[in-house]
Design an enzyme around this catalytic site. Sequence first.
Site, PDB file in Angstrom:
ATOM      1  CB  SER A   5      -0.643  -0.071   0.971  1.00 47.44           C
ATOM      2  OG  SER A   5      -1.746  -1.420   0.798  1.00 47.44           O
ATOM      3  CE1 TYR A 158       2.805  -6.699  13.196  1.00 47.69           C
ATOM      4  CE2 TYR A 158       4.388  -6.231  15.389  1.00 47.69           C
ATOM      5  CZ  TYR A 158       3.881  -6.217  13.304  1.00 47.69           C
ATOM      6  OH  TYR A 158       4.880  -6.008  12.385  1.00 47.69           O
TER       7      TYR A 158
END
Length: 246
Positions: A5, A158
Amino acid sequence: MTGVSRRIGIGAAIARRLAATGTSLFLHSWEPHDADQPWGADSNGAELLVEELTATGARVEHAAADFSEPTAPASILNQAVGVFGHIDILVANHARSSRQNLDQLTCEEIDLSYAVNTRASMLLVKEFARQHSGVTPGRVILMTSGQHRGPIPDELPYIASKGALHQLTISLAAHLAPRNITVNTIDPGATDTGYADDQLRREVIAHEPMGRWGEPDDAARLVSWLTGPDASWVTGQVIVSSGGGP
């Protein structure tokens, strides 16, 4: 290849490196995730990267997908096969980043992190194995973090979801070895992709034996090697590429 991205990111560096070797690429991105992060989105970054690479003569396609959706991994792989006819390499570079310590921890973030980082990666590997033709060797590259080398108490969802990929590597590799597919995982260490503030940059450099942060192309060179013929006997490995840093 997933998680492309931002043009400054590891994914973009890998895409550039593989495109230079003549590899045709199907890129995945999900810009809304970056838009919610402190570093912000690279507006139309994936589309601009596609333009950059196709201008060099590479064949590159792109699709956006939210990997928190259970059907998204299979959809991306099906699109890639629809465009190219077959797939030989899967680089699962995507990641959901979140900062929550134990006191801040929420069920919602735990579930989202596992959905994107762990579940989507597993489903991508499953679909890749199903779609792989077997005519040429297959290569799977996963991405973990540094949770096995030191504490990261402020990013629990995470690191938990990334740690799962670390532990999955050897079992996925054993399952897919008879199909001539290798599976390896990379821990790229602290990499300068535009997310760090000045204080964090100083803290990391203070512990880096080579006196610098990792660069996206450091990881890209390793991925390029692992996807090539010289790495055909390397599988089930979690490889730290961090310049000797913690």
